[in-house]
Design an enzyme around this catalytic site. Sequence first.
Site, short mmCIF file in Angstrom:
data_model
loop_
_atom_site.label_atom_id
_atom_site.label_comp_id
_atom_site.label_asym_id
_atom_site.label_seq_id
_atom_site.Cartn_x
_atom_site.Cartn_y
_atom_site.Cartn_z
N ARG A 130 38.52 3.16 23.74
CA ARG A 130 38.73 4.17 24.57
C ARG A 130 37.38 5.46 24.28
NH1 ARG A 130 43.92 3.42 23.45
NH2 ARG A 130 44.88 2.31 25.04
N LYS A 152 24.68 8.63 32.37
CA LYS A 152 25.10 7.62 33.02
C LYS A 152 24.84 6.28 32.48
CE LYS A 152 24.19 9.69 37.63
NZ LYS A 152 23.48 9.37 39.04
N GLU A 194 8.74 7.40 37.62
CA GLU A 194 9.82 8.49 37.44
C GLU A 194 9.30 9.74 37.11
OE1 GLU A 194 12.83 7.79 38.64
OE2 GLU A 194 13.07 5.57 38.59
N LYS A 235 15.08 16.79 33.05
CA LYS A 235 16.27 16.20 33.37
C LYS A 235 17.74 17.09 32.55
CE LYS A 235 19.02 11.91 34.00
NZ LYS A 235 18.83 10.51 33.96
N GLU A 245 26.93 15.04 39.06
CA GLU A 245 26.00 14.96 40.40
C GLU A 245 26.73 15.33 41.60
OE1 GLU A 245 23.61 11.40 40.70
OE2 GLU A 245 23.58 11.71 42.81
N ARG A 249 21.82 17.49 40.79
CA ARG A 249 21.33 16.21 40.12
C ARG A 249 21.09 15.34 41.29
NH1 ARG A 249 24.23 13.18 34.98
NH2 ARG A 249 22.62 11.39 34.90
N ASN A 253 17.16 11.60 42.69
CA ASN A 253 17.05 10.44 43.59
C ASN A 253 15.77 10.46 44.60
OD1 ASN A 253 19.39 9.64 42.39
ND2 ASN A 253 20.53 10.43 43.82
N HIS A 256 14.42 7.66 45.93
CA HIS A 256 15.35 6.60 45.68
C HIS A 256 15.97 5.90 46.77
CE1 HIS A 256 14.26 7.34 41.67
NE2 HIS A 256 15.11 6.61 41.13
N HIS A 260 15.20 2.20 46.96
CA HIS A 260 16.48 1.22 46.87
C HIS A 260 16.54 0.12 47.89
CE1 HIS A 260 19.04 3.82 43.81
NE2 HIS A 260 18.29 3.15 43.22
N HIS A 274 11.98 -1.77 39.80
CA HIS A 274 12.58 -0.52 40.33
C HIS A 274 11.67 0.86 40.42
CE1 HIS A 274 15.58 2.65 40.54
NE2 HIS A 274 14.95 3.48 39.70
N1 LIG Z 1 21.63 5.34 33.27
C1 LIG Z 1 20.80 6.11 34.11
O1 LIG Z 1 20.72 7.25 34.31
C2 LIG Z 1 19.63 5.26 34.83
C3 LIG Z 1 18.64 5.83 35.35
C4 LIG Z 1 17.47 5.06 35.93
C5 LIG Z 1 17.51 3.63 35.64
N2 LIG Z 1 18.53 3.13 35.09
C6 LIG Z 1 18.71 1.67 34.85
O2 LIG Z 1 17.71 1.22 33.98
C7 LIG Z 1 17.50 -0.21 34.25
C8 LIG Z 1 15.89 -0.39 34.28
O3 LIG Z 1 15.37 -0.04 33.24
P1 LIG Z 1 14.13 -0.58 32.56
O4 LIG Z 1 12.92 -0.23 33.53
O5 LIG Z 1 13.65 0.17 31.29
O6 LIG Z 1 14.34 -1.97 32.38
P2 LIG Z 1 14.59 -2.94 31.10
O7 LIG Z 1 15.61 -2.44 30.15
O8 LIG Z 1 14.81 -4.35 32.03
O9 LIG Z 1 13.22 -3.24 30.43
C9 LIG Z 1 12.19 -3.71 31.06
C10 LIG Z 1 11.51 -4.72 30.45
O10 LIG Z 1 10.69 -4.63 29.39
C11 LIG Z 1 11.01 -5.06 27.70
N3 LIG Z 1 10.98 -4.20 26.97
C12 LIG Z 1 11.59 -2.95 26.87
N4 LIG Z 1 10.94 -2.22 25.88
C13 LIG Z 1 9.81 -3.03 25.57
C14 LIG Z 1 8.61 -2.56 24.48
N5 LIG Z 1 8.83 -1.47 23.97
N6 LIG Z 1 7.56 -3.33 24.46
C15 LIG Z 1 7.83 -4.53 25.15
N7 LIG Z 1 8.65 -4.82 25.90
C16 LIG Z 1 9.76 -4.19 26.03
C17 LIG Z 1 12.59 -5.52 28.36
O11 LIG Z 1 12.82 -6.74 27.56
C18 LIG Z 1 12.38 -5.88 29.74
O12 LIG Z 1 12.18 -7.41 29.79
C19 LIG Z 1 18.23 -0.44 35.50
O13 LIG Z 1 19.02 -1.41 35.29
C20 LIG Z 1 18.63 0.96 36.13
O14 LIG Z 1 19.52 0.65 37.05
C21 LIG Z 1 19.68 3.93 34.58
ZN LIG Z 2 14.97 5.55 39.16
#
Ligand SMILES: NC(=O)c1ccc[n+]([C@@H]2O[C@H](COP(=O)([O-])OP(=O)(O)OC[C@H]3O[C@@H](n4cnc5c(N)ncnc54)[C@H](O)[C@@H]3O)[C@@H](O)[C@H]2O)c1
Ligand SMILES: [Zn+2]
Length: 377
Positions: A130, A152, A194, A235, A245, A249, A253, A256, A260, A274
């Site tokens: 939990r 999030k 971003e 942020k 949100e 917040r 987006n 986005h 999206h 993304h």
């Molecule tokens: N929670 C939130 O507020 C929020 C906000 C924006 C995006 N997201 C989520 O984030 C995700 C996308 O995140 P991302 O773009 O970081 O993708 P990711 O976590 O898939 O990383 C991208 C790629 O880079 C590689 N990688 C990571 N760090 C590395 C490093 N230092 N050196 C070399 N390779 C590295 C990973 O193995 C992966 O293949 C999505 O699922 C999205 O929904 C969440």
């Molecule tokens: Zn984003």
Amino acid sequence: MTAQLRMSEPTIVKVALDDRSYDIMIGRGVIASLGERIKALRPDAKAAIVTDSAVAKLHLAAAEKSLHASGITVSSIEVPPGEASKSYATFEKVCEALIAARIERDDLVIALGGGVIGDLAGFAAAAVRRGLDYVQVPTTLLAQVDSSVGGKTGIDSPQGKNLIGAFHQPVLVIADTALLDTLPKREFAAGYAEVVKYGLLGDAGFFSWLEANWNDVFAGGPGREHAIAMCCRAKAAIVARDERETGERALLNLGHTFGHAFEAAAGFSGRLLHGEAVGLGIALAFEFSAKRGLLDNDSVARVKRHLAAVGLPTAPRELQGPLPDIDRLMALISQDKKVKRGKLTFILVRGIGQAFVERDVDPAQVRAFLNEKLGGK
Ligand SMILES: NC(=O)c1ccc[n+]([C@@H]2O[C@H](COP(=O)([O-])OP(=O)(O)OC[C@H]3O[C@@H](n4cnc5c(N)ncnc54)[C@H](O)[C@@H]3O)[C@@H](O)[C@H]2O)c1
Ligand SMILES: [Zn+2]
């Protein structure tokens, strides 16, 4: 790989959320202080690191070294890299591994990776027993400026992205800007969309600074740390005022809704990352705002020029592969934003740094605009 010398004192940004407040530590080499910071927060905690196998090869040793140096017992859980790991199956695997490692309420989960790992490990931490405390150690630019801050967490449903999740704030964020040196240039540029977003939504001065300094941000100079700190401050301030949100917040987006739709139409594949979709979405949100008479075309051209300079797409025709069909895009947009009284909600702009929530957008106007952008198909 990460044993480079710290160039300067780290920057600390505070996220003020009463008893759930936490620090974001930003700087080159700050991963070396992970153990020390955790020891100070939770003197008797064990830790379980959740990471993906690609990040593990590059940076797990540095994280473990710091934790061991502070006498912290550590276990690690590896999942495959990529969005596919934000699944029920991998969530189950991570939860079971945390239970098997005897991580209890006084212990900590550490998310070492990009947004995928942060969302997955954060959600597992929210659910196991939990609610376990967790630390974010973001390793992508996107994760350092966006996903690791704000609480999030979640996984994807076969019916859509991020549909299963929880708000669960971390207790600490350690953003080591040197870890980004190993990130592929394309991933860095995607995360940079971003970064640009923060300037465009509320800080015109920051956008001008980025226009002049983006090369240093990419190259890993002191500008990188400054840019990441600016984004985290922006942020943190927004999240502190609107954690769940219900209002402001939503400005995060920007770009986005359009983004999206293109991202989903490309099947969340490597074809369009993304952040690349967000870059395109920002360009479209600016053009659409200009079409509604909200700002001049020079500002739109300026924004597109900057996005293009760093290699982000600014028009659908720049995308690889077949262009999505207009009906599909419109279906995705109305699904994303839910049509209320026949109207759509979009984040629009009155100028650079002046975004606002517009709840009165006519779907027919969006369709006509996108049709034009798709080349009148
Ligand atoms: N929670 C939130 O507020 C929020 C906000 C924006 C995006 N997201 C989520 O984030 C995700 C996308 O995140 P991302 O773009 O970081 O993708 P990711 O976590 O898939 O990383 C991208 C790629 O880079 C590689 N990688 C990571 N760090 C590395 C490093 N230092 N050196 C070399 N390779 C590295 C990973 O193995 C992966 O293949 C999505 O699922 C999205 O929904 C969440
Ligand atoms: Zn984003």
